[in-house]
Design an enzyme around this catalytic site. Sequence first.
Site, PDB file in Angstrom:
ATOM      1  N   LYS A   1      -5.447   5.579  -7.621  1.00  0.00           N
ATOM      2  CA  LYS A   1      -4.515   6.190  -8.149  1.00  0.00           C
ATOM      3  C   LYS A   1      -4.644   7.049  -9.003  1.00  0.00           C
ATOM      4  O   LYS A   1      -5.449   8.348  -9.831  1.00  0.00           O
ATOM      5  CB  LYS A   1      -3.818   7.124  -6.724  1.00  0.00           C
ATOM      6  CG  LYS A   1      -4.096   7.315  -6.116  1.00  0.00           C
ATOM      7  CD  LYS A   1      -2.463   7.238  -5.039  1.00  0.00           C
ATOM      8  CE  LYS A   1      -2.569   7.386  -3.306  1.00  0.00           C
ATOM      9  NZ  LYS A   1      -1.346   7.177  -2.919  1.00  0.00           N
TER      10      LYS A   1
ATOM     11  N   THR B   1      -1.202   5.494   1.967  1.00  0.00           N
ATOM     12  CA  THR B   1      -2.798   4.743   1.841  1.00  0.00           C
ATOM     13  C   THR B   1      -2.479   3.957   3.104  1.00  0.00           C
ATOM     14  O   THR B   1      -1.762   3.314   3.809  1.00  0.00           O
ATOM     15  CB  THR B   1      -2.996   3.651   1.112  1.00  0.00           C
ATOM     16  OG1 THR B   1      -2.635   4.695  -0.006  1.00  0.00           O
ATOM     17  CG2 THR B   1      -3.681   3.058   1.005  1.00  0.00           C
TER      18      THR B   1
ATOM     19  N   LEU C   1       0.955  -1.097  -0.034  1.00  0.00           N
ATOM     20  CA  LEU C   1      -0.120   0.382  -0.018  1.00  0.00           C
ATOM     21  C   LEU C   1       0.913   1.171   0.418  1.00  0.00           C
ATOM     22  O   LEU C   1       2.154   1.127   0.692  1.00  0.00           O
ATOM     23  CB  LEU C   1      -0.710   0.206   1.837  1.00  0.00           C
ATOM     24  CG  LEU C   1      -1.793  -1.284   1.396  1.00  0.00           C
ATOM     25  CD1 LEU C   1      -3.147  -1.333   2.558  1.00  0.00           C
ATOM     26  CD2 LEU C   1      -2.844  -1.045   0.205  1.00  0.00           C
ATOM     27  N   ASP C   2       0.507   1.913  -0.617  1.00  0.00           N
ATOM     28  CA  ASP C   2       1.360   3.475  -0.944  1.00  0.00           C
ATOM     29  C   ASP C   2       1.138   4.131   1.066  1.00  0.00           C
ATOM     30  O   ASP C   2       0.845   3.607   1.679  1.00  0.00           O
ATOM     31  CB  ASP C   2       1.000   4.364  -1.699  1.00  0.00           C
ATOM     32  CG  ASP C   2       0.590   4.457  -2.952  1.00  0.00           C
ATOM     33  OD1 ASP C   2       1.644   3.389  -3.520  1.00  0.00           O
ATOM     34  OD2 ASP C   2      -0.295   4.790  -3.643  1.00  0.00           O
ATOM     35  N   LYS C   3       2.375   4.773   0.794  1.00  0.00           N
ATOM     36  CA  LYS C   3       2.974   5.546   2.116  1.00  0.00           C
ATOM     37  C   LYS C   3       1.295   5.853   2.662  1.00  0.00           C
ATOM     38  O   LYS C   3       0.944   6.182   4.594  1.00  0.00           O
ATOM     39  CB  LYS C   3       4.119   6.828   2.386  1.00  0.00           C
ATOM     40  CG  LYS C   3       4.429   6.658   3.492  1.00  0.00           C
ATOM     41  CD  LYS C   3       5.839   7.570   3.588  1.00  0.00           C
ATOM     42  CE  LYS C   3       6.821   8.512   5.255  1.00  0.00           C
ATOM     43  NZ  LYS C   3       7.555   8.897   4.125  1.00  0.00           N
TER      44      LYS C   3
END
Length: 235
Positions: free
Chosen positions: A191, A107, A103-105
């Site tokens: 995104k 998220t 997961l993105d930082k």
Amino acid sequence: MKLRLDKYLADMGAGTRSEVKRAVGKGLVLVNGQVVKKPEVKIDTESDCVICQGQEIGYTEYEYYMLNKPAGVISATEDSREKTVIDLIESRKRKDLFPVGRLDKDTEGLLLITNDGALAHRLLSPKKHVDKVYYAKVQGVVTQEDVQAFAKGVDIGEERLTRPGNLEILASNAISEIRLTIHEGKFHQVKRMFEAVGKQVIYLKRLSMGTLKLDEELGPGEYRPLTEKEVEQLC
Ligand code: URA
């Protein structure tokens, strides 16, 4: 299962393989009450009692944790500067845990943490099309046209359109709220799907992955072991 004493101890995070070999050589390890100085001695993980420097070390072959990933933490196993999702699992026994996917930082939400490589492979394999469900806040009014575009697949700059995604509009305002189900996991996929229709995700949280659903009792940064049923369903 039977395995060498030094591997047993290193798997359980008692030290690196050479550190535990040194500890064994110095007589700091007891097996069933007897000092054992040979690191190659085979240990039965079910029945033998291993004590290293006064501490009993039980063996766990696989660990499975559900983490509600908070924003600001990276989906990696280790990093010299940033806090990782593995750092959050304080009760971990094994040293070889990793997050299943990224997961993105910024998220939040469901992240499975395990050392079960076969399970991770099945969940992440592009051929398996495992469902991932996200909740997002999106800048701008999300419309039925966006729903239709996502249902066909959108151009996120890859060779092909994305696979169809199921976009549900929960609130359609200056800041919209949506739930999106996708069946693949390309880098920054959610995104980029919204960028493809001219909108920006401003908050993103993963709610589920395959059969595994984020436990609503877990606040950001909290985690718990999976239940046997959850592991069975995933496997
Ligand atoms: N899609 C994104 O854009 N970011 C995530 O962290 C997960 C899915």
